[in-house]
Design an enzyme around this catalytic site. Sequence first.
Site, mmCIF file in Angstrom:
data_model
loop_
_atom_site.group_PDB
_atom_site.id
_atom_site.type_symbol
_atom_site.label_atom_id
_atom_site.label_comp_id
_atom_site.label_asym_id
_atom_site.label_seq_id
_atom_site.Cartn_x
_atom_site.Cartn_y
_atom_site.Cartn_z
ATOM 1 N N GLU A 294 -3.242 -0.191 8.354
ATOM 2 C CA GLU A 294 -2.034 0.196 9.092
ATOM 3 C C GLU A 294 -2.080 -0.393 10.490
ATOM 4 O O GLU A 294 -3.126 -0.338 11.148
ATOM 5 C CB GLU A 294 -1.924 1.728 9.266
ATOM 6 N N HIS B 149 -2.787 10.952 1.145
ATOM 7 C CA HIS B 149 -2.205 10.699 2.469
ATOM 8 C C HIS B 149 -1.575 12.022 2.935
ATOM 9 O O HIS B 149 -0.363 12.147 3.048
ATOM 10 C CB HIS B 149 -1.181 9.568 2.382
ATOM 11 N N ASN C 85 -7.061 1.576 10.451
ATOM 12 C CA ASN C 85 -5.694 1.804 10.939
ATOM 13 C C ASN C 85 -5.765 1.823 12.458
ATOM 14 O O ASN C 85 -6.553 2.588 13.031
ATOM 15 C CB ASN C 85 -5.155 3.157 10.457
ATOM 16 N N GLU D 73 -6.862 8.318 6.815
ATOM 17 C CA GLU D 73 -7.036 8.968 8.112
ATOM 18 C C GLU D 73 -7.487 10.420 7.981
ATOM 19 O O GLU D 73 -6.766 11.359 8.383
ATOM 20 C CB GLU D 73 -5.738 8.879 8.930
ATOM 21 N N ARG E 37 0.854 -1.190 0.000
ATOM 22 C CA ARG E 37 0.000 0.000 0.000
ATOM 23 C C ARG E 37 0.889 1.238 0.000
ATOM 24 O O ARG E 37 1.741 1.382 0.892
ATOM 25 C CB ARG E 37 -0.896 -0.029 1.245
ATOM 26 N N TYR F 263 -3.477 1.686 16.237
ATOM 27 C CA TYR F 263 -2.201 1.689 16.975
ATOM 28 C C TYR F 263 -2.389 1.461 18.464
ATOM 29 O O TYR F 263 -1.691 0.684 19.079
ATOM 30 C CB TYR F 263 -1.451 3.006 16.731
HETATM 31 O O1 IFM Z 1 3.214 7.500 10.020
HETATM 32 C C1 IFM Z 1 1.844 7.550 10.263
HETATM 33 C C2 IFM Z 1 1.065 7.367 8.993
HETATM 34 O O2 IFM Z 1 1.420 8.305 8.028
HETATM 35 C C3 IFM Z 1 -0.417 7.488 9.240
HETATM 36 N N1 IFM Z 1 -0.839 6.662 10.346
HETATM 37 C C4 IFM Z 1 -0.054 6.658 11.542
HETATM 38 C C5 IFM Z 1 1.414 6.477 11.231
HETATM 39 C C6 IFM Z 1 2.246 6.481 12.525
HETATM 40 O O3 IFM Z 1 2.093 7.688 13.196
#
Ligand code: IFM
Length: 478
Positions: free
Chosen positions: A379, A128, A302, A173, A84, A304
């Site tokens: 992500e 992006h 995405n 995002e 991607r 985290y």
């Molecule tokens: O690096 C970023 C990415 O560009 C978008 N999502 C989160 C990642 C980590 O912060």
Amino acid sequence: MPESAQSATPVTFPPAFLWGAATSAYQIEGAVREDGRTPSIWDTFSHTPGKTAGGETGDIAVDHYHRYRDDVALMAELGLSAYRFSISWSRVQPTGRGPAVQVGLDFYRRLVDELLDKGIKPAITLYHWDLPQELEDAGGWPERDTAHRFAEYAQIVGEALGDRVEHWITLNEPWCSAFLGYASGVHAPGRTDPAASLRAAHHLNLAHGLGTSALRSAMPARNSIAISLNSSVVRPLSQTEADLAAVRTIDDLANGVFHGPLLHGAYPETLLASTSSVTDWSFVLDGDLRAIQQPLDALGLNYYTPTLVSAADADPKGPRADGHGASSHSPWPGADDVAFHQTPGERTEMGWTVDPTGLHDLIMRYTKEAPGLPLYITENGAAYDDKPDADGRVNDPERVAYLHGHLRAVRRAIAEGADVRGYFLWSLMDNFEWAYGYQKRFGAVYVDYATLARTPKSSALWYAQAAKTGTLPPLETT
Ligand code: IFM
């Protein structure tokens, strides 16, 4: 049992599952002044003193623009089945409007052909975060016209690459574009205007809808169109009514503001109420919600770390712990009555708590919220302070454990009925981490910034084994 715990049973994924990695244009390409490319908001922002750590910019980044062939060869060695990446809008349409620059498109044609030649499925993200500066000068995302410009750009790229790229993502995002870009200002273009950030969110939604229609008219129907949301998993500090109300407020601003119109054709009533002191939403015109609610072929998630909130205590002006950078301006319009808390547990270099249960919960939420819609984890990953050892090897057991735990969470969700078709680790290689410059390393591949040499970390080798066999290798083999 925690998601990261070992188990004797092998964790195997469905045969068609895509094992991918993700990047974005400004974070890796460099070559910012070559072949007709013009500045994006990130060029301007990163060149503005004080905006990024150490004044670092994406001017060279990791020079992927010149090294893409070697990078694709590396992906092939790692057994990736998908990659991607995003397109730099101002490389293709330098002023953000009008005809395309063929030489800009040619770079992506060559990249796509190289990937296809190696049996790697390209997945294109159209946007992006790198808006052409000329469009920001004309008002940026708070201006309605930017959505129309995006649709024109989507049409151009769809016509150029739609014959050979099956996976398309309109926006990455949009929360970050709208709220970090226009409310807290820690991202480009660095504005701090809460009302503008909500206008931006709506016009990003509109851009997605108009862009999706443009792509559909430009490409074969077999292609899949999605959007990647950084949907937050918002949890309450306690079960009190006040803390649950705080969850509602933040969930609306993080998630409902996008999935409301995208999936259900309306902004949540509770969002309209919580932001009523900021805006009257009169920028939502007749027909917009219909234009936004285009049928999607998939949804990109995405993830985290989860977000922990409560009602604000007596000192709502204390430091915010929402993990979205240092700014005295909040990225959460109308939510001054909410406090953010650090979730307990182990943290990454970003200070983000490692919690794979959040990924599981997110997947199950959208399995219910959008039944029948295929999901991709577009992500997921972690930054650690990786360093080569005396032999030049980069051992990153924390990232291996992170990936292992989160992939187990994905597999558990699949076992519970979720239709997750692929996983893209963030990121293929170390790169420009926006306002943090090059100080946070998210890559599975280490980049020596002095020489730009690439070295797969132990996590890349672990992930390669998973990609090649479809089964997670046990942790002790790494
Ligand atoms: O690096 C970023 C990415 O560009 C978008 N999502 C989160 C990642 C980590 O912060």
